[in-house]
Design an enzyme around this catalytic site. Structure first.
Site, mmCIF file in Angstrom:
data_model
loop_
_atom_site.group_PDB
_atom_site.id
_atom_site.type_symbol
_atom_site.label_atom_id
_atom_site.label_comp_id
_atom_site.label_asym_id
_atom_site.label_seq_id
_atom_site.Cartn_x
_atom_site.Cartn_y
_atom_site.Cartn_z
ATOM 1 C CB SER A 254 -9.174 -1.246 4.273
ATOM 2 O OG SER A 254 -9.740 -2.467 3.845
ATOM 3 C CD GLU B 182 -5.539 0.486 2.699
ATOM 4 O OE1 GLU B 182 -6.113 0.277 1.614
ATOM 5 O OE2 GLU B 182 -5.324 -0.407 3.524
ATOM 6 N NE ARG C 158 -3.639 -2.474 0.210
ATOM 7 C CZ ARG C 158 -3.302 -3.657 -0.318
ATOM 8 N NH1 ARG C 158 -2.178 -3.768 -1.017
ATOM 9 N NH2 ARG C 158 -4.083 -4.699 -0.184
#
Length: 338
Positions: free
Chosen positions: A238, A334, A164
């Site tokens: 998320s 995130e 990520r």
């Protein structure tokens, strides 16, 4: 091009929180960036590039210029008997791009179906799901530098992809607009079904013969069942990354929490599901006013209606602290916070 003042961003973020941009400009081609940003007034103002707003939490107004990426187009720029290269506008919707690939039998992104957001945001976040990351199919990223006013070309290696993560979140954070992404896709699919949830879904579907369409459909079924629709409940998917910890630390935690799940990353590191950690701390389904944690997926923070960005952020910080106090793991967001 139209330049709006005091423009509401509520419909441009999937959390659906109230925020206002001092100036707002939709960008449909690179030349518009060059024409707009040459003005001296922008040199002293913050600039924010916005795709579909599916990975941002606004906690305040944007006292500057919001550049909405609306650069579209999908074109075949190279092709062999085995592979195809597609040049895709950064403003294209990601899921529509995935469905285009599946419909044309181009393999590589089918496991990434139904991820909200734009094509331009995909390499920034190095989006991933069900055993696949977008770094595996990105050939080149072309971006406009907001300060030097030049086009920069990044090879896959230049992007410094991580979990990520990418160079666009680090060195170039807030400095670029990704205008095109070139994808290298296969005409001969290699199906990625190692992910347990995907295997289970395919079994439930009674699948005998795999295809890109079937993999895509299975992923859509899983995501639709587990994750809330932003059109109905405000969310950004998320909220936290799955933490990666050293094997030694995992061993210590495993003695205290025998049910602690993990996935190997390499010989020294394992990945822990953040959702499990959050659920163990009692947050799943928690609600305080209109800010809450989704009842089916503890990794997703939601806005049930009129929550502010600050309220959602404060909730996320309480979750982080409680996970740290119990497990000694500090969760990393995130979602980008403005």
């Amino acid at each position: 091009m139209p330049l709006e003042e005091r423009y509401s961003l509520k419909k441009h973020n999937t959390f659906g929180v109230e925020a206002c941009a001092r100036y707002f400009a939709p960008i449909r081609q690179v030349e518009e960036l060059e024409e707009l940003l040459i003005a001296d007034m922008w040199k002293s103002m913050p600039l924010l590039v916005l795709g579909e707003g599916s990975n941002i939490l606004f906690t305040r107004d944007v006292d500057g210029l919001v550049l909405k990426n609306e650069i579209k187009g999908i074109a075949v720029i190279r092709e062999t008997a085995d592979e195809v290269w597609l040049k895709v506008g950064g403003g294209e919707n990601w899921h529509r791009f995935v469905m285009f690939c599946v419909g044309n039998h181009y393999a590589g992104v089918e496991n990434l179906a139904l991820i909200p957001g734009s094509v331009g945001a995909a390499p920034v976040q190095n989006i991933g799901a069900y055993g696949v990351e977008v770094k595996e199919v990105v050939d080149e990223v072309v971006a406009w530098h907001l300060e030097t006013h030049e086009l920069l070309h990044f090879s896959n290696a230049d992007c410094a992809f991580g979990y990520r993560d990418s160079i666009f979140k680090q060195t170039y954070r807030g400095k670029l607009m990704i205008v095109w992404v070139v994808f290298r896709l296969s005409k001969h699919p290699h199906f990625h079904t190692d992910y347990a949830a995907l295997r289970e879904e395919l079994h439930r579907m009674g699948v005998k013969d795999l295809s890109l369409r079937i993999i895509c459909d299975a992923v859509i079924r899983i995501r639709t069942r587990k994750l809330p629709d932003p059109a109905k409940i405000g969310n950004a998917g998320s909220f936290f990354k799955n933490p990666q910890i050293l094997v030694a630390q995992y061993g210590e935690l495993k003695t205290r929490f025998p049910d602690l799940p993990s996935f190997p990353v390499d010989a020294h590191t394992v990945k822990i599901p953040a959702a499990w950690l959050i659920e163990q701390c009692g947050w799943k389904g928690y609600r305080e006013g209109d800010a809450g944690v989704h009842s089916h997926q503890a990794l997703v923070l939601v806005n049930y209606g009129k929550a502010t960005g600050q309220q959602i952020l404060q909730l996320s910080e309480r979750i982080r602290q409680s996970v740290y106090e119990r497990f000694g793991i500090m969760l990393e967001r995130e979602v980008n916070v403005w």
